[in-house]
Design a protein around this motif. Structure first.
Motif, PDB file in Angstrom:
ATOM      1  N   LEU A   1       0.830  -1.210   0.000  1.00 34.84           N
ATOM      2  CA  LEU A   1       0.000   0.000   0.000  1.00 34.84           C
ATOM      3  C   LEU A   1       0.864   1.259   0.000  1.00 34.84           C
ATOM      4  O   LEU A   1       0.540   2.244  -0.667  1.00 34.84           O
ATOM      5  N   CYS A   2       1.967   1.234   0.726  1.00 35.63           N
ATOM      6  CA  CYS A   2       2.892   2.370   0.718  1.00 35.63           C
ATOM      7  C   CYS A   2       3.457   2.581  -0.684  1.00 35.63           C
ATOM      8  O   CYS A   2       3.583   3.718  -1.157  1.00 35.63           O
ATOM      9  N   CYS A   3       3.791   1.487  -1.362  1.00 36.96           N
ATOM     10  CA  CYS A   3       4.289   1.580  -2.725  1.00 36.96           C
ATOM     11  C   CYS A   3       3.225   2.151  -3.651  1.00 36.96           C
ATOM     12  O   CYS A   3       3.528   2.960  -4.537  1.00 36.96           O
ATOM     13  N   PHE A   4       1.995   1.748  -3.453  1.00 35.15           N
ATOM     14  CA  PHE A   4       0.900   2.253  -4.287  1.00 35.15           C
ATOM     15  C   PHE A   4       0.767   3.771  -4.147  1.00 35.15           C
ATOM     16  O   PHE A   4       0.508   4.482  -5.129  1.00 35.15           O
ATOM     17  N   VAL A   5       0.950   4.277  -2.948  1.00 31.11           N
ATOM     18  CA  VAL A   5       0.910   5.726  -2.735  1.00 31.11           C
ATOM     19  C   VAL A   5       2.036   6.408  -3.512  1.00 31.11           C
ATOM     20  O   VAL A   5       1.831   7.441  -4.165  1.00 31.11           O
ATOM     21  N   LEU A   6       3.247   5.842  -3.457  1.00 28.23           N
ATOM     22  CA  LEU A   6       4.364   6.411  -4.209  1.00 28.23           C
ATOM     23  C   LEU A   6       4.092   6.404  -5.708  1.00 28.23           C
ATOM     24  O   LEU A   6       4.378   7.378  -6.417  1.00 28.23           O
ATOM     25  N   LEU A   7       3.527   5.314  -6.203  1.00 32.06           N
ATOM     26  CA  LEU A   7       3.204   5.217  -7.630  1.00 32.06           C
ATOM     27  C   LEU A   7       2.199   6.282  -8.038  1.00 32.06           C
ATOM     28  O   LEU A   7       2.327   6.909  -9.091  1.00 32.06           O
ATOM     29  N   GLY A   8       1.179   6.478  -7.208  1.00 33.77           N
ATOM     30  CA  GLY A   8       0.173   7.487  -7.519  1.00 33.77           C
ATOM     31  C   GLY A   8       0.751   8.887  -7.550  1.00 33.77           C
ATOM     32  O   GLY A   8       0.435   9.682  -8.448  1.00 33.77           O
ATOM     33  N   LEU A   9       1.621   9.196  -6.595  1.00 34.54           N
ATOM     34  CA  LEU A   9       2.254  10.514  -6.563  1.00 34.54           C
ATOM     35  C   LEU A   9       3.144  10.722  -7.783  1.00 34.54           C
ATOM     36  O   LEU A   9       3.118  11.785  -8.410  1.00 34.54           O
ATOM     37  N   GLU A  10       3.934   9.695  -8.142  1.00 36.03           N
ATOM     38  CA  GLU A  10       4.832   9.823  -9.287  1.00 36.03           C
ATOM     39  C   GLU A  10       4.046  10.004 -10.583  1.00 36.03           C
ATOM     40  O   GLU A  10       4.395  10.841 -11.423  1.00 36.03           O
ATOM     41  N   ALA A  11       2.963   9.244 -10.745  1.00 37.42           N
ATOM     42  CA  ALA A  11       2.171   9.339 -11.972  1.00 37.42           C
ATOM     43  C   ALA A  11       1.501  10.704 -12.098  1.00 37.42           C
ATOM     44  O   ALA A  11       1.438  11.287 -13.186  1.00 37.42           O
ATOM     45  N   SER A  12       1.002  11.240 -10.989  1.00 38.10           N
ATOM     46  CA  SER A  12       0.321  12.534 -11.035  1.00 38.10           C
ATOM     47  C   SER A  12       1.296  13.671 -11.303  1.00 38.10           C
ATOM     48  O   SER A  12       0.963  14.634 -11.998  1.00 38.10           O
ATOM     49  N   LEU A  13       2.523  13.563 -10.767  1.00 39.29           N
ATOM     50  CA  LEU A  13       3.507  14.620 -10.974  1.00 39.29           C
ATOM     51  C   LEU A  13       4.162  14.532 -12.340  1.00 39.29           C
ATOM     52  O   LEU A  13       4.525  15.545 -12.935  1.00 39.29           O
ATOM     53  N   ARG A  14       4.301  13.313 -12.855  1.00 41.14           N
ATOM     54  CA  ARG A  14       4.955  13.125 -14.150  1.00 41.14           C
ATOM     55  C   ARG A  14       4.119  13.683 -15.288  1.00 41.14           C
ATOM     56  O   ARG A  14       4.629  14.337 -16.190  1.00 41.14           O
ATOM     57  N   GLY A  15       2.807  13.446 -15.276  1.00 38.02           N
ATOM     58  CA  GLY A  15       1.938  13.925 -16.333  1.00 38.02           C
ATOM     59  C   GLY A  15       2.163  13.189 -17.641  1.00 38.02           C
ATOM     60  O   GLY A  15       2.774  12.127 -17.685  1.00 38.02           O
ATOM     61  N   ARG A  16       1.674  13.784 -18.730  1.00 41.21           N
ATOM     62  CA  ARG A  16       1.769  13.146 -20.053  1.00 41.21           C
ATOM     63  C   ARG A  16       2.412  14.083 -21.077  1.00 41.21           C
ATOM     64  O   ARG A  16       2.152  14.002 -22.267  1.00 41.21           O
ATOM     65  N   SER A  17       3.256  14.986 -20.598  1.00 42.60           N
ATOM     66  CA  SER A  17       3.899  15.930 -21.508  1.00 42.60           C
ATOM     67  C   SER A  17       4.887  15.234 -22.430  1.00 42.60           C
ATOM     68  O   SER A  17       5.440  14.192 -22.088  1.00 42.60           O
ATOM     69  N   ARG A  18       5.113  15.833 -23.574  1.00 38.99           N
ATOM     70  CA  ARG A  18       6.104  15.308 -24.526  1.00 38.99           C
ATOM     71  C   ARG A  18       7.456  15.941 -24.213  1.00 38.99           C
ATOM     72  O   ARG A  18       7.555  17.144 -24.002  1.00 38.99           O
ATOM     73  N   TYR A  19       8.524  15.124 -24.222  1.00 39.08           N
ATOM     74  CA  TYR A  19       9.850  15.611 -23.866  1.00 39.08           C
ATOM     75  C   TYR A  19      10.838  15.543 -25.034  1.00 39.08           C
ATOM     76  O   TYR A  19      11.991  15.920 -24.883  1.00 39.08           O
ATOM     77  N   ALA A  20      10.396  15.043 -26.175  1.00 38.26           N
ATOM     78  CA  ALA A  20      11.297  14.932 -27.319  1.00 38.26           C
ATOM     79  C   ALA A  20      11.168  16.158 -28.201  1.00 38.26           C
ATOM     80  O   ALA A  20      10.160  16.852 -28.215  1.00 38.26           O
ATOM     81  N   ARG A  21      12.223  16.405 -28.977  1.00 39.09           N
ATOM     82  CA  ARG A  21      12.191  17.447 -29.992  1.00 39.09           C
ATOM     83  C   ARG A  21      12.670  16.821 -31.294  1.00 39.09           C
ATOM     84  O   ARG A  21      13.396  15.825 -31.291  1.00 39.09           O
ATOM     85  N   LEU A  22      12.275  17.374 -32.436  1.00 38.11           N
ATOM     86  CA  LEU A  22      12.747  16.869 -33.714  1.00 38.11           C
ATOM     87  C   LEU A  22      14.223  17.202 -33.892  1.00 38.11           C
ATOM     88  O   LEU A  22      14.680  18.267 -33.499  1.00 38.11           O
ATOM     89  N   GLY A  23      14.948  16.278 -34.463  1.00 33.51           N
ATOM     90  CA  GLY A  23      16.370  16.493 -34.664  1.00 33.51           C
ATOM     91  C   GLY A  23      17.182  15.756 -33.624  1.00 33.51           C
ATOM     92  O   GLY A  23      16.671  15.196 -32.670  1.00 33.51           O
TER      93      GLY A  23
END
Length: 522
Positions: free
Chosen positions: A241-263
């Motif tokens: 359960l403690c791990c599940f809390v960490l996973l939830g926090l990491e997923a919410s903070l990470r988001g779904r932004s794109r980090y790549a650029r062309l080139g």
């Protein structure tokens, strides 16, 4: 006729999953099911126990004490590691710090020292150093490289044009760093922090030596002292359960932004910050960090080797332990990284609910302490697949379960930097989806794969409890020999095994450092 044919070609892909995605998802599901075997066993044990007995074992004061210790350890250690990791990464990658290349390598080197060897070194100098302060201090020096590595790579890959544009709008340097740079470090920061958190939840040797109780130490003590498997499994449920809390926090903070650029890489090298009169004062940050993370282990090991003399080097025993350790590290590291490839690709290229669920399963499975993973696999193999009991296949499966996040974080960050347009261009030139994936993304993400193998092998070399229970008869790794001798208070006899663990981990840390440089083409 041509028009009809073109219409069919353009519409068909919308109604079925691409072949590459289908097979990648299938493999990812199979790996997730295998990884969840130990967790499924724990849940089965809880169901067999019954709610009345389970509630008595979970809702008791001892569990509250362990939870408080674990939470305090996490909330103090991770922020300190994050601040230290960002500071060191900025100093070595974005400033004119004297000897920046040398310091950047020293920032990775602590990974070569097993966490329980850090404890061995610290209590060798300060026998009374224990409890929460000791746990936080030793955890920081042992685990901050998990944040430094991805952060330093992320700093090299940032496009300096974004910072220049922000500065041209009148933002002060600190405001540019806070509003432009830090958001681009989010993926690396969240991934590294999650790795540190998972290690804190599952670590045993480090905390056992300084007499600081966590869920993992309590679980192992429960098995070793009373053989009460039911009580230990209930503690493991709380740990999950403690791990599940960490996973939830990491997923919410990470988001779904794109980090790549062309080139390839960044448009130009970033401008180096001039430290000016603070140049030599800034040297204290990496110097003091290296003194605590490396100086103390070197000092303690050197003292015990001198005290033991040449007699502590039993060549036949030490040589056998070294050979078995290297063989098992190579097999386990390659297997773990290969198992992480499908979900790493899906999490970046197909970030659906299914891929995020599978990724969460991997992290959840890896949160199980090594002793619980081992006991689950022992029980399963003895009851259903006896020929696999104490076989290489079983111990490799245990390593895959425990160290998937190490390979996954490295691969995910590396694949995220490969623009999907390259893969699409290869497919448009007539390559099948699978060939396009192998020829572009997998090849360009090879530095991340190498880092994943190195990180996994480092974990395997330092792993203790699962190896003791699952290794084939006659196996005696460096970590097993070291722990057995320290248990007998033979610190001088244990020193050679610790020295060899550090010495043979150093090339892996150098590989991590080298591959992180290659990612940015430097």
């Amino acid at each position: 006729m041509t028009s009809t044919t073109d219409t069919r070609i353009s519409i068909a892909p919308r109604h079925r999953l691409p072949a590459a995605s289908f097979w990648t998802l299938t493999i990812a599901v199979v790996v997730a099911l295998l990884a969840l075997l130990p967790l499924g066993f724990v849940l089965w044990a809880a169901m067999v126990t019954g709610w009345e007995m389970a509630s008595q074992l979970i809702f008791r004061s001892r569990v509250g004490e362990l939870l408080a210790n674990t939470v305090l350890l996490v909330i103090f250690t991770i922020p300190i590691c994050a601040v230290l990791g960002v500071s060191l990464a900025w100093l070595t990658e974005r400033s004119d710090l004297p000897g920046a290349r040398f310091w950047s390598w020293l920032c990775v080197t602590p990974l070569a020292v097993p966490a329980f060897v850090h404890s061995y070194a610290w209590i060798g100098l300060w026998p009374g150093f224990n409890g929460l302060p000791a746990g936080v201090a030793i955890s920081v020096v042992a685990y901050f490289p998990f944040l430094y590595l991805p952060l330093s790579a992320a700093f090299r890959l940032l496009d300096p044009a974004l910072e220049d544009q922000a500065a041209s709008l009148g933002l002060a340097p600190f405001a540019v760093f806070r509003r432009v740079v830090l958001p681009q470090l989010r993926l690396a920061l969240c991934g590294g922090a999650l790795l540190v958190g998972l290690h804190l939840l599952a670590e045993y040797g480090l905390f056992a030596m300084i007499r600081f109780d966590t869920f993992t130490t309590a679980i192992i003590d429960q098995f070793q002292s009373t053989y009460n498997g039911v009580a230990a499994y209930m503690l493991a449920l709380v740990l999950v359960l403690c791990c599940f809390v960490l996973l939830g926090l990491e997923a919410s903070l990470r988001g779904r932004s794109r980090y790549a650029r062309l080139g390839s890489g960044v448009a130009r090298r970033p401008k180096v910050a001039r430290l000016g009169k603070w140049k030599y004062a800034a040297l204290l940050v990496p110097a003091v960090t290296a003194a605590f993370a490396l100086g103390i282990p070197v000092l303690t090991l050197g003292r015990w080797l001198i005290a033991g003399g040449a007699g502590v080097w039993r060549i036949d025993e030490v040589g056998l332990a070294l050979w078995q350790t290297l063989a098992i590290c190579m097999i386990g590291g390659i297997a773990t990284t290969a198992a992480a490839v499908p979900i790493a690709w899906l999490s970046v290229r197909r970030p659906t609910r299914a891929s995020r669920f599978l990724e969460g399963c991997y992290y959840l499975a890896s949160s199980m302490p090594g002793v619980v993973v081992a006991l689950a696999l022992v029980t399963i193999t003895v009851r259903t697949m006896l020929p696999l009991y104490q076989s290489v296949a079983t111990i490799v499966l245990a390593y895959v379960v425990m160290f998937l996040p190490r390979a996954l974080v490295s691969l995910r960050a590396s694949i995220a930097q490969v623009p999907v347009e390259i893969e699409q261009a290869a497919a448009s030139l007539g390559r099948s989806p699978g060939n396009a994936l192998l020829a572009t993304t997998i090849r360009l993400a090879a530095p991340g794969a190498a880092a994943g193998v190195a990180l996994s092998s480092l974990g395997i070399m330092n792993e203790l409890t699962a190896t003791q229970m699952l290794a084939p008869n006659g196996t005696r790794t460096l970590a097993m020999a070291f722990w057995a001798l320290t248990g007998e208070i033979d610190y001088a006899g244990a020193a050679p095994y610790a020295v060899l663990m550090v010495a043979f981990s150093l090339p892996l840390t150098f590989l991590l450092h080298h591959q992180s440089k290659k990612i940015a083409g430097r």
